[in-house]
Design a protein around this motif. Structure first.
Motif, PDB file in Angstrom:
ATOM      1  N   ASP A 180      -6.148   4.860   4.864  1.00  0.00           N
ATOM      2  CA  ASP A 180      -6.285   3.437   4.558  1.00  0.00           C
ATOM      3  C   ASP A 180      -5.086   2.643   5.069  1.00  0.00           C
ATOM      4  O   ASP A 180      -5.241   1.540   5.607  1.00  0.00           O
ATOM      5  N   VAL A 181      -3.899   3.204   4.927  1.00  0.00           N
ATOM      6  CA  VAL A 181      -2.689   2.543   5.417  1.00  0.00           C
ATOM      7  C   VAL A 181      -2.730   2.443   6.940  1.00  0.00           C
ATOM      8  O   VAL A 181      -2.483   1.375   7.518  1.00  0.00           O
ATOM      9  N   MET A 223       0.833  -1.212   0.000  1.00  0.00           N
ATOM     10  CA  MET A 223       0.000   0.000   0.000  1.00  0.00           C
ATOM     11  C   MET A 223       0.867   1.261   0.000  1.00  0.00           C
ATOM     12  O   MET A 223       0.595   2.207  -0.743  1.00  0.00           O
ATOM     13  N   GLU A 258       2.551   1.742  -3.292  1.00  0.00           N
ATOM     14  CA  GLU A 258       1.606   2.193  -4.314  1.00  0.00           C
ATOM     15  C   GLU A 258       0.998   3.561  -4.001  1.00  0.00           C
ATOM     16  O   GLU A 258       0.050   3.989  -4.655  1.00  0.00           O
ATOM     17  N   ASP A 259       1.528   4.231  -2.970  1.00  0.00           N
ATOM     18  CA  ASP A 259       1.060   5.570  -2.583  1.00  0.00           C
ATOM     19  C   ASP A 259      -0.431   5.609  -2.268  1.00  0.00           C
ATOM     20  O   ASP A 259      -1.146   6.546  -2.651  1.00  0.00           O
ATOM     21  N   ARG A 260      -0.901   4.611  -1.526  1.00  0.00           N
ATOM     22  CA  ARG A 260      -2.306   4.566  -1.143  1.00  0.00           C
ATOM     23  C   ARG A 260      -2.619   5.649  -0.123  1.00  0.00           C
ATOM     24  O   ARG A 260      -1.733   6.178   0.551  1.00  0.00           O
ATOM     25  N   TYR A 261      -3.868   5.941   0.025  1.00  0.00           N
ATOM     26  CA  TYR A 261      -4.368   6.985   0.928  1.00  0.00           C
ATOM     27  C   TYR A 261      -3.912   6.698   2.366  1.00  0.00           C
ATOM     28  O   TYR A 261      -4.016   5.571   2.858  1.00  0.00           O
TER      29      TYR A 261
END
Length: 106
Positions: free
Chosen positions: A50-51, A41, A44-47
């Motif tokens: 969310d992380v 995550m 992939e530069d997720r929000y």
């Protein structure tokens, strides 16, 4: 010879969690997968939220494993010592208390 409490004591008997070892290993393997998911995550530069939510889930899962191990320690190691060796039971109780303090430290 056993080491001092809290110092990786080694004893001749199997650990208190012996009967649940497969369950603990299964949970730890799932947690390992969750950690890889969190790493992915971030990669992939997720929000952010969310992380952080996933990190919270991993933390709770690890706490559940630790609580299970502590419960088995109390029900097996501590109870066995209390029935046969009161001095050893006192040491096991101190060890359990210290482990609980370490687990709840944030």
């Amino acid at each position: 010879m056993a080491a001092a409490p809290g110092r990786g004591s080694r004893v001749a008997e199997p650990p208190g969690y012996h009967d649940q070892k497969a369950d603990h290993l299964s949970r730890l393997h799932k947690i390992e997968g969750q950690i890889r998911g969190v790493t992915r995550m971030v990669d992939e530069d997720r929000y952010c939220i969310d992380v952080v939510t996933q990190i919270g889930a991993v933390t709770r899962a690890l706490h559940e494993v630790a609580l299970g191990l502590l419960d088995e320690h109390a029900r097996n190691c501590l109870l066995t010592a209390a029935r046969s060796e009161p001095d050893e039971a006192e040491a096991k109780l101190d060890e359990l208390s210290l482990a609980m303090r370490r687990l709840t430290r944030m």
